[in-house]
Scaffold this active site. Structure first.
Site, PDB file in Angstrom:
ATOM      1  CG  ASP A  21      -2.170  -0.772   1.016  1.00 20.77           C
ATOM      2  OD1 ASP A  21      -2.432  -1.155  -0.131  1.00 20.77           O
ATOM      3  OD2 ASP A  21      -2.906  -0.994   2.000  1.00 20.77           O
ATOM      4  CG  MET A  24      -7.860   7.686   7.358  1.00 23.69           C
ATOM      5  SD  MET A  24      -8.830   6.313   6.710  1.00 23.69           S
ATOM      6  CE  MET A  24      -9.183   5.388   8.191  1.00 23.69           C
ATOM      7  CE  LYS A  70      -7.296  -0.072  -1.795  1.00 26.42           C
ATOM      8  NZ  LYS A  70      -6.450  -0.579  -0.752  1.00 26.42           N
TER       9      LYS A  70
HETATM   10  C1  LIG Z   1      -6.280   3.702   5.926  1.00 24.50           C
HETATM   11  S1  LIG Z   1      -5.671   4.179   7.493  1.00 24.50           S
HETATM   12  C2  LIG Z   1      -4.553   2.869   7.789  1.00 24.50           C
HETATM   13  C3  LIG Z   1      -4.192   2.696   9.235  1.00 24.50           C
HETATM   14  C4  LIG Z   1      -3.188   1.593   9.461  1.00 24.50           C
HETATM   15  N1  LIG Z   1      -3.768   0.310   9.167  1.00 24.50           N
HETATM   16  C5  LIG Z   1      -2.623   1.600  10.869  1.00 24.50           C
HETATM   17  O1  LIG Z   1      -2.850   0.640  11.613  1.00 24.50           O
HETATM   18  O2  LIG Z   1      -1.903   2.546  11.207  1.00 24.50           O
HETATM   19  C6  LIG Z   1      -4.601   5.522   7.066  1.00 24.50           C
HETATM   20  C7  LIG Z   1      -4.496   6.535   8.185  1.00 24.50           C
HETATM   21  O3  LIG Z   1      -3.630   6.036   9.189  1.00 24.50           O
HETATM   22  C8  LIG Z   1      -2.932   7.105   9.777  1.00 24.50           C
HETATM   23  N2  LIG Z   1      -1.486   6.907   9.568  1.00 24.50           N
HETATM   24  C9  LIG Z   1      -0.889   5.881   8.951  1.00 24.50           C
HETATM   25  N3  LIG Z   1       0.456   5.976   9.044  1.00 24.50           N
HETATM   26  C10 LIG Z   1       0.704   7.102   9.740  1.00 24.50           C
HETATM   27  C11 LIG Z   1       1.879   7.729  10.219  1.00 24.50           C
HETATM   28  N4  LIG Z   1       3.095   7.227   9.980  1.00 24.50           N
HETATM   29  N5  LIG Z   1       1.744   8.859  10.939  1.00 24.50           N
HETATM   30  C12 LIG Z   1       0.543   9.374  11.220  1.00 24.50           C
HETATM   31  N6  LIG Z   1      -0.616   8.826  10.810  1.00 24.50           N
HETATM   32  C13 LIG Z   1      -0.539   7.695  10.092  1.00 24.50           C
HETATM   33  C14 LIG Z   1      -3.437   8.391   9.113  1.00 24.50           C
HETATM   34  O4  LIG Z   1      -4.522   8.872   9.871  1.00 24.50           O
HETATM   35  C15 LIG Z   1      -3.877   7.860   7.779  1.00 24.50           C
HETATM   36  O5  LIG Z   1      -4.809   8.730   7.174  1.00 24.50           O
END
Ligand SMILES: C[S@@+](CC[C@H](N)C(=O)[O-])C[C@H]1O[C@@H](n2cnc3c(N)ncnc32)[C@H](O)[C@@H]1O
Length: 250
Positions: free
Chosen positions: A34, A171, A56
């Site tokens: 991803d 998000m 995505k």
């Molecule tokens: C589709 S969700 C996926 C979450 C992922 N499965 C997790 O457990 O972190 C995507 C959201 O995760 C958060 N996110 C993912 N990686 C991040 C990071 N390194 N720093 C801050 N927010 C993050 C943000 O809010 C982003 O919009």
């Protein structure tokens, strides 16, 4: 038939990748990854493995969900080890549950390898413990990207506001003005501390700290953007004292 491994890549710092996940990347035949998987994690993939970007990002759907599932099924018919690599944890707002269900329906062997979710790691690297004996004994994880409709009711912000002392929103940046308004309408004080942590655990991590009543203006002024984790609650006050202890990203 091979097997599909749904592997959590963690939030970005390669040091936070699990040993089990790393071992699978090193012997995978195919890796379907991803957009939020960090370059440092992608560098762990075996050189001979086929790498496919199913990334995505908001407004940039490079592969539809159904296409991704069909691809995984096809690859599992040809190869022994297929890794589906997802940012953070596959089962936390990562559609891992849906993908696993579809693979099971198709008769494909599948296993999950949990990862460290950004909702825990990003606040931690910003010096914000999600619980603290004095400031917060309960946490809620919620999505700010409300895809209400056939499969999911909209988020009940009234209940979220009163359900726990700490609220962690994934998000949440694009809907921040709406979310803040809903939480204030539900009775949260405009002085409630709030933190946004962008690119948490990566070298480019940034934080924006404020209060519920002023954070939207701060975001507009600074242009602070996604991907970020939002943390709301008194635990955010710990940032002042603990952010200096931030671990070094790999
Ligand atoms: C589709 S969700 C996926 C979450 C992922 N499965 C997790 O457990 O972190 C995507 C959201 O995760 C958060 N996110 C993912 N990686 C991040 C990071 N390194 N720093 C801050 N927010 C993050 C943000 O809010 C982003 O919009």
């Amino acid at each position: 038939m091979g097997k599909v491994y749904l592997v959590g890549a963690g939030p970005g710092d390669p040091g936070l990748m699990t040993l089990k996940g790393k071992g699978l990347l090193e012997c995978a035949d195919v890796v379907v990854y991803d957009a939020l998987v960090s370059p440092a994690i992608l560098a762990m993939i075996a050189p001979q493995a086929e790498k496919i970007n199913a990334g995505k990002r908001r407004g940039r759907h490079s592969m539809m969900q159904e296409e991704t599932t069909q691809l995984l099924i096809a690859k599992a018919q040809e190869h022994a080890i297929v890794v589906r690599l997802k940012g953070g944890d596959p089962f936390v707002f990562g559609r891992g549950g849906e993908e696993m269900e579809e693979l099971v329906n198709a008769g494909v062997a599948v296993e999950v390898v949990p990862g460290i979710t950004s909702g825990i790691a990003a606040p931690a690297y910003a010096g914000i413990p999600l619980t603290h004996r004095l400031y917060g004994s309960s946490v809620t994880f919620v999505t700010g990207h409300e895809a209400a409709g056939k499969y999911r009711p909209s988020v009940n912000w009234q209940a979220i506001a009163h359900g726990s002392e700490t609220i962690v929103i994934y998000m949440g940046i694009h809907n921040l003005a709406y979310i803040v308004e809903q939480l204030a309408l539900a009775g949260l004080s405009k002085q409630t501390p709030i933190a946004l942590v962008r690119w948490g655990t990566r070298p480019e991590q940034e934080e924006l700290i404020g209060e519920l009543g002023t954070i939207v203006e701060q975001v507009e002024k600074t242009g602070f953007g996604a991907p970020a984790i939002v943390v709301i609650g008194a635990v955010v006050n710990m940032h002042k004292k603990l952010s200096g202890c931030r671990p070094l990203s790999g």
